[in-house]
Write a protein that holds these residues in place. Structure first.
Motif, PDB file in Angstrom:
ATOM      1  N   ASN A  81       0.845  -1.192   0.000  1.00 43.71           N
ATOM      2  CA  ASN A  81       0.000   0.000   0.000  1.00 43.71           C
ATOM      3  C   ASN A  81       0.886   1.250   0.000  1.00 43.71           C
ATOM      4  OD1 ASN A  81      -1.421   2.289   1.359  1.00 43.71           O
ATOM      5  ND2 ASN A  81      -3.136   0.854   1.260  1.00 43.71           N
ATOM      6  N   PRO A  82       0.705   2.162  -0.947  1.00 43.74           N
ATOM      7  CA  PRO A  82       1.551   3.358  -1.026  1.00 43.74           C
ATOM      8  C   PRO A  82       1.494   4.240   0.222  1.00 43.74           C
ATOM      9  CG  PRO A  82       0.142   3.184  -2.974  1.00 43.74           C
ATOM     10  CD  PRO A  82      -0.264   2.103  -2.046  1.00 43.74           C
ATOM     11  N   ASP A  83       0.320   4.383   0.826  1.00 46.53           N
ATOM     12  CA  ASP A  83       0.210   5.186   2.050  1.00 46.53           C
ATOM     13  C   ASP A  83       0.992   4.553   3.190  1.00 46.53           C
ATOM     14  OD1 ASP A  83      -1.454   6.966   0.726  1.00 46.53           O
ATOM     15  OD2 ASP A  83      -3.299   5.981   1.415  1.00 46.53           O
ATOM     16  N   TYR A  84       0.912   3.240   3.287  1.00 43.50           N
ATOM     17  CA  TYR A  84       1.650   2.513   4.325  1.00 43.50           C
ATOM     18  C   TYR A  84       3.158   2.683   4.111  1.00 43.50           C
ATOM     19  CZ  TYR A  84       3.537  -1.409   6.987  1.00 43.50           C
ATOM     20  OH  TYR A  84       4.259  -2.184   7.843  1.00 43.50           O
ATOM     21  N   LEU A  85       3.597   2.547   2.883  1.00 41.47           N
ATOM     22  CA  LEU A  85       5.030   2.687   2.582  1.00 41.47           C
ATOM     23  C   LEU A  85       5.527   4.100   2.891  1.00 41.47           C
ATOM     24  CD1 LEU A  85       5.199   0.639  -0.737  1.00 41.47           C
ATOM     25  CD2 LEU A  85       5.997  -0.050   1.537  1.00 41.47           C
ATOM     26  N   LYS A  86       4.706   5.113   2.620  1.00 43.44           N
ATOM     27  CA  LYS A  86       5.079   6.497   2.952  1.00 43.44           C
ATOM     28  C   LYS A  86       5.191   6.678   4.463  1.00 43.44           C
ATOM     29  CE  LYS A  86       2.986   8.675  -1.072  1.00 43.44           C
ATOM     30  NZ  LYS A  86       1.843   9.464  -1.552  1.00 43.44           N
ATOM     31  N   ALA A  87       4.246   6.105   5.207  1.00 47.16           N
ATOM     32  CA  ALA A  87       4.272   6.230   6.671  1.00 47.16           C
ATOM     33  C   ALA A  87       5.515   5.560   7.254  1.00 47.16           C
ATOM     34  CB  ALA A  87       3.005   5.621   7.284  1.00 47.16           C
ATOM     35  N   VAL A  88       5.838   4.374   6.755  1.00 49.88           N
ATOM     36  CA  VAL A  88       7.029   3.665   7.242  1.00 49.88           C
ATOM     37  C   VAL A  88       8.290   4.447   6.884  1.00 49.88           C
ATOM     38  CG1 VAL A  88       8.422   1.566   6.998  1.00 49.88           C
ATOM     39  CG2 VAL A  88       5.951   1.388   7.275  1.00 49.88           C
ATOM     40  N   GLN A  89       8.361   4.969   5.668  1.00 42.31           N
ATOM     41  CA  GLN A  89       9.537   5.741   5.263  1.00 42.31           C
ATOM     42  C   GLN A  89       9.677   7.008   6.111  1.00 42.31           C
ATOM     43  OE1 GLN A  89      11.987   4.730   3.033  1.00 42.31           O
ATOM     44  NE2 GLN A  89      13.024   6.423   4.030  1.00 42.31           N
ATOM     45  N   ALA A  90       8.552   7.653   6.431  1.00 43.59           N
ATOM     46  CA  ALA A  90       8.595   8.844   7.286  1.00 43.59           C
ATOM     47  C   ALA A  90       9.107   8.485   8.678  1.00 43.59           C
ATOM     48  CB  ALA A  90       7.210   9.481   7.374  1.00 43.59           C
ATOM     49  N   ARG A  91       8.697   7.329   9.188  1.00 44.15           N
ATOM     50  CA  ARG A  91       9.185   6.882  10.505  1.00 44.15           C
ATOM     51  C   ARG A  91      10.679   6.580  10.460  1.00 44.15           C
ATOM     52  NH1 ARG A  91       4.196   2.824  11.005  1.00 44.15           N
ATOM     53  NH2 ARG A  91       2.595   4.289  11.705  1.00 44.15           N
ATOM     54  N   ILE A  92      11.124   5.975   9.365  1.00 48.43           N
ATOM     55  CA  ILE A  92      12.559   5.688   9.203  1.00 48.43           C
ATOM     56  C   ILE A  92      13.344   6.992   9.175  1.00 48.43           C
ATOM     57  CG2 ILE A  92      14.305   4.819   7.584  1.00 48.43           C
ATOM     58  CD1 ILE A  92      12.262   2.615   6.800  1.00 48.43           C
ATOM     59  N   ASP A  93      12.881   7.946   8.367  1.00 53.63           N
ATOM     60  CA  ASP A  93      13.579   9.234   8.255  1.00 53.63           C
ATOM     61  C   ASP A  93      13.642   9.954   9.598  1.00 53.63           C
ATOM     62  OD1 ASP A  93      13.842   8.675   5.552  1.00 53.63           O
ATOM     63  OD2 ASP A  93      12.168   9.961   4.947  1.00 53.63           O
ATOM     64  N   THR A  94      12.536   9.956  10.328  1.00 57.80           N
ATOM     65  CA  THR A  94      12.492  10.599  11.651  1.00 57.80           C
ATOM     66  C   THR A  94      13.450   9.903  12.605  1.00 57.80           C
ATOM     67  OG1 THR A  94      10.201  11.266  11.319  1.00 57.80           O
ATOM     68  CG2 THR A  94      10.994  11.215  13.589  1.00 57.80           C
ATOM     69  N   PHE A  95      13.456   8.583  12.594  1.00 57.92           N
ATOM     70  CA  PHE A  95      14.343   7.837  13.489  1.00 57.92           C
ATOM     71  C   PHE A  95      15.802   8.154  13.176  1.00 57.92           C
ATOM     72  CE2 PHE A  95      16.778   4.255  15.027  1.00 57.92           C
ATOM     73  CZ  PHE A  95      16.257   4.075  16.294  1.00 57.92           C
ATOM     74  N   LEU A  96      16.144   8.211  11.904  1.00 56.28           N
ATOM     75  CA  LEU A  96      17.531   8.494  11.518  1.00 56.28           C
ATOM     76  C   LEU A  96      17.959   9.907  11.896  1.00 56.28           C
ATOM     77  CD1 LEU A  96      17.699   6.645   8.079  1.00 56.28           C
ATOM     78  CD2 LEU A  96      18.741   5.950  10.243  1.00 56.28           C
ATOM     79  N   VAL A  97      17.037  10.867  11.843  1.00 56.33           N
ATOM     80  CA  VAL A  97      17.350  12.240  12.254  1.00 56.33           C
ATOM     81  C   VAL A  97      17.687  12.276  13.741  1.00 56.33           C
ATOM     82  CG1 VAL A  97      16.326  14.521  12.657  1.00 56.33           C
ATOM     83  CG2 VAL A  97      16.056  13.411  10.435  1.00 56.33           C
TER      84      VAL A  97
END
Length: 187
Positions: free
Chosen positions: A88-104
């Motif tokens: 699901n594209p929305d799910y993939l965006k949410a996971v990627q946003a969480r990854i980006d936030t975690f890495l920051v």
């Protein structure tokens, strides 16, 4: 006709009383002997209730171990997953946003080293636990923010790790609320 209708009606009435009245009363009675008397096991610090042992809570400050993400924003009344599949594209965006936030917030961590439970919500949206790896990957950030040695925090995570049930069933886990309480109590 009376011989054909009578038994199903009697069976329906008996099952109605049994399953709607007697069974719930028995379950409620048994729950009285459970921790928290069936209302949930609260966690208190200095006499003040700070949460529930089996319900995840939101920790977003860099000085604390982060919890697993929740699809219901940790609302126990609305326990549910997102019901979105891995394509699901929305799910993939949410996971990627969480990854980006975690890495920051954890600049020394590589993307591949982030345990899945830190960027994906649980089925209930209320999971209170992380794997030991999910806690360990956050040690460097917390050590830096709190000015504590990383090895002391690693020991804390090890102390708070619960092994599998009976040593066999399920994975090792760390309750995030208990870990963060212990973290606040460190000198």
């Amino acid at each position: 006709m009376k011989t054909h209708i009578g038994p199903p009606i009697r069976l329906t009435l008996v099952m109605l009383v049994l399953l709607v009245v007697i069974y719930p009363l028995v379950v409620a009675g048994i729950a009285r002997f459970a921790p928290g008397s069936g209302k949930g096991e609260t966690v208190s610090v200095n006499g003040k209730v700070v949460g529930y042992k089996l319900i995840g809570q939101k920790f977003t400050e860099d000085r604390y171990f982060y919890s697993r993400p929740s699809a219901v924003d940790y609302n126990a009344a609305g326990s549910a997953g997102s019901n979105k599949g891995p394509s699901n594209p929305d799910y993939l965006k949410a996971v990627q946003a969480r990854i980006d936030t975690f890495l920051v917030h954890n600049p020394g961590v590589r993307k591949e080293a982030i345990p899945a439970e830190l960027v994906t919500a649980s089925g209930s949206g209320l999971d209170p636990d992380l794997s030991p790896a999910g806690a360990q990957v956050q040690v460097a950030r917390i050590a830096k923010v709190r000015g504590l040695p990383a090895d002391k925090l690693t020991q804390l995570v090890d102390q708070q790790t619960e092994g599998p049930l009976l040593g066999v069933f399920g994975p090792a886990k760390v309750n995030v609320l208990a870990l963060n309480i212990a973290l606040d109590q460190l000198k």
